[in-house]
Design a protein around this motif. Structure first.
Motif, PDB file in Angstrom:
ATOM      1  N   PHE A   1      38.716  33.664  38.093  1.00 54.81           N
ATOM      2  CA  PHE A   1      37.653  33.940  38.486  1.00 54.81           C
ATOM      3  C   PHE A   1      36.564  34.316  37.380  1.00 54.81           C
ATOM      4  O   PHE A   1      35.779  33.958  36.505  1.00 54.81           O
ATOM      5  N   GLY A   2      37.005  35.807  36.933  1.00 57.48           N
ATOM      6  CA  GLY A   2      36.365  36.622  35.583  1.00 57.48           C
ATOM      7  C   GLY A   2      36.220  35.842  34.822  1.00 57.48           C
ATOM      8  O   GLY A   2      35.156  36.073  34.568  1.00 57.48           O
ATOM      9  N   ALA A   3      37.166  35.134  34.331  1.00 56.64           N
ATOM     10  CA  ALA A   3      36.837  34.113  32.946  1.00 56.64           C
ATOM     11  C   ALA A   3      36.071  33.525  33.491  1.00 56.64           C
ATOM     12  O   ALA A   3      35.785  33.313  32.369  1.00 56.64           O
ATOM     13  N   ASP A   4      36.703  32.229  34.287  1.00 56.45           N
ATOM     14  CA  ASP A   4      35.400  31.180  34.457  1.00 56.45           C
ATOM     15  C   ASP A   4      33.837  31.604  34.448  1.00 56.45           C
ATOM     16  O   ASP A   4      32.520  31.812  33.934  1.00 56.45           O
TER      17      ASP A   4
ATOM     18  N   VAL B   1      26.882  43.842  37.313  1.00 59.44           N
ATOM     19  CA  VAL B   1      28.228  44.518  36.904  1.00 59.44           C
ATOM     20  C   VAL B   1      28.849  43.580  38.469  1.00 59.44           C
ATOM     21  O   VAL B   1      27.907  43.073  39.713  1.00 59.44           O
ATOM     22  N   ILE B   2      29.543  42.805  37.843  1.00 62.83           N
ATOM     23  CA  ILE B   2      30.283  41.583  39.181  1.00 62.83           C
ATOM     24  C   ILE B   2      31.890  42.309  39.145  1.00 62.83           C
ATOM     25  O   ILE B   2      32.470  42.140  37.628  1.00 62.83           O
ATOM     26  N   THR B   3      32.744  43.292  39.831  1.00 59.15           N
ATOM     27  CA  THR B   3      33.787  43.820  40.310  1.00 59.15           C
ATOM     28  C   THR B   3      35.192  42.626  40.627  1.00 59.15           C
ATOM     29  O   THR B   3      35.500  42.369  41.785  1.00 59.15           O
ATOM     30  N   ASN B   4      34.701  41.657  39.924  1.00 59.11           N
ATOM     31  CA  ASN B   4      35.917  40.066  40.067  1.00 59.11           C
ATOM     32  C   ASN B   4      37.064  41.180  40.514  1.00 59.11           C
ATOM     33  O   ASN B   4      38.151  40.796  40.878  1.00 59.11           O
ATOM     34  N   ALA B   5      37.762  42.120  39.239  1.00 58.38           N
ATOM     35  CA  ALA B   5      39.333  41.641  39.294  1.00 58.38           C
ATOM     36  C   ALA B   5      39.759  43.079  40.883  1.00 58.38           C
ATOM     37  O   ALA B   5      38.706  43.660  41.752  1.00 58.38           O
ATOM     38  N   GLY B   6      41.084  42.523  41.013  1.00 55.30           N
ATOM     39  CA  GLY B   6      41.347  42.797  41.977  1.00 55.30           C
ATOM     40  C   GLY B   6      42.673  42.496  41.808  1.00 55.30           C
ATOM     41  O   GLY B   6      43.791  41.402  41.032  1.00 55.30           O
TER      42      GLY B   6
ATOM     43  N   ALA C   1      36.199  43.426  30.943  1.00 54.00           N
ATOM     44  CA  ALA C   1      36.613  44.144  31.198  1.00 54.00           C
ATOM     45  C   ALA C   1      38.050  43.780  31.493  1.00 54.00           C
ATOM     46  O   ALA C   1      37.757  43.121  32.532  1.00 54.00           O
ATOM     47  N   GLY C   2      38.819  44.286  31.573  1.00 59.36           N
ATOM     48  CA  GLY C   2      40.478  44.056  31.941  1.00 59.36           C
ATOM     49  C   GLY C   2      41.095  45.036  31.773  1.00 59.36           C
ATOM     50  O   GLY C   2      40.624  46.066  30.031  1.00 59.36           O
TER      51      GLY C   2
ATOM     52  N   THR D   1      34.647  42.369  35.651  1.00 57.87           N
ATOM     53  CA  THR D   1      35.802  43.276  35.029  1.00 57.87           C
ATOM     54  C   THR D   1      36.612  41.745  35.943  1.00 57.87           C
ATOM     55  O   THR D   1      37.067  41.277  36.733  1.00 57.87           O
ATOM     56  N   GLY D   2      38.310  41.788  35.337  1.00 58.89           N
ATOM     57  CA  GLY D   2      39.109  41.152  36.001  1.00 58.89           C
ATOM     58  C   GLY D   2      38.440  40.314  35.118  1.00 58.89           C
ATOM     59  O   GLY D   2      38.784  38.562  35.368  1.00 58.89           O
ATOM     60  N   VAL D   3      38.834  39.218  33.694  1.00 58.30           N
ATOM     61  CA  VAL D   3      39.115  38.634  33.289  1.00 58.30           C
ATOM     62  C   VAL D   3      39.933  37.710  31.891  1.00 58.30           C
ATOM     63  O   VAL D   3      39.648  37.157  31.061  1.00 58.30           O
TER      64      VAL D   3
END
Length: 313
Positions: free
Chosen positions: A36-39, A107-112, A54-55, A29-31
């Motif tokens: 961080f998400g894109a990388d 699942v990596i919940t990177n978004a924020g 996911a974004g 999430t948060g790409v």
């Protein structure tokens, strides 16, 4: 097993675990580009994972997908619109995931969001608490059936050293409807909630789903878009006046994503489920007592159920 540290990158850790990454289906999430998400998504694709990008904004998801395709033309990518500040959007995204064929392995919940001015979401929840915790809580819990299809599912939750700035305000998570709002106490609350959620999720699915919370480190990403000159002065130990991170706090984006890959794929830490990681290591001793209290974790679960209007047993 190699030793990873502050100088490791997502790519260097991913290379070690390439055989574990290949063929896995991973939601990040948060790409948005340059984050961080894109990388993380880029490295996952590089080593052969199927990546769900996911974004909130489709154009940003597509921009990241295009960047990944330049490096990995055969990357297996999927787009998922997920607005964590809207419970309806979260439910729609989860429903889409439940229709996928095959398991979700990670699942990596990177978004924020960080340090935003006071605002409430369409569901009436303070924005940082909603985006950093409540939205992810609902999303992950709704897609548990897909995780349980995997032989060794994991959930990696993005927290922060910022959890030190405040506990969950169980009786006043909305700061008296903004009257007593402090954006850093609110950020601390949201990142404390992430750690507590990880503890309770790990407890409820012990032996079935491995769960970690992670502090990736300080890098210049879109996350700091709401910060002001006053904020950088307030956190002068961590930032220069122009907003660039200082000293050990300063990481490249690649160094920031390294801990995601340790948490997501290192087989030597599965027995530490529920733990907090930073600098590629288990770092439970760095967690504030208000973020390790198991009763608080149970209480947060109950509050979160109330906020999303659904029980998860």
């Amino acid at each position: 097993m190699p030793t990873f540290d502050i100088n490791s990158t997502g790519e260097s850790v991913g290379k070690v675990f390439a055989d574990k990454i290949k063929g896995k289906t991973v939601i990040v999430t948060g790409v948005s580009p340059n984050g961080f998400g894109a990388d993380t998504a880029r490295v996952l694709a590089l080593y052969g994972a199927k990546v769900v990008l996911a974004g909130r904004t489709l154009s940003k998801i597509q921009a990241t997908a295009a960047d990944i395709k330049k490096e990995s033309p055969n990357a297996d990518l999927r787009e998922l619109v997920l607005d964590l500040s809207s419970l309806q959007s979260v439910r729609q995204a989860a429903e889409e995931v439940l229709q996928y064929s095959g398991p979700i392995d990670l699942v990596i919940t990177n978004a924020g969001v960080m340090g935003t001015p006071y605002q409430k979401t369409v569901d009436g929840i303070e924005l940082q608490f909603a985006s950093n915790h409540v939205g992810h809580y609902l999303f992950v819990n709704l897609i548990i059936p897909k995780l349980l299809e995997s032989l060794a599912p994991r959930v990696v939750l993005a927290s922060s050293v910022g959890h030190l700035w405040g506990p969950v305000r169980f009786d006043d998570y909305n700061f008296e409807d903004g009257k007593t709002y402090d954006k850093w106490l609110a950020y601390g609350q949201s990142k404390t909630a992430v750690i507590l959620y990880g503890i309770e999720l790990a407890e409820r699915y012990k032996g079935r789903i491995t769960v970690f919370s992670v502090h990736p480190g300080g890098s210049i990403t879109n996350l700091g878009g709401s910060l002001t000159k006053e904020d950088y002065e307030k956190f002068a130990d961590f930032y220069h006046p122009d907003g660039t991170p200082k000293g050990d706090w300063a990481r490249s984006i690649g160094q920031g994503t390294a801990t995601y890959f340790v948490a997501g794929f290192d087989p030597s830490i599965t027995d530490k489920t529920g733990s907090y990681l930073t600098e590629c290591k288990i770092a439970n001793e760095q967690v504030a007592p208000h973020a390790t209290d198991k009763e608080a974790a149970k209480k947060l679960w109950a509050l979160s159920e109330e906020l999303v209007g659904q029980k998860f047993n």
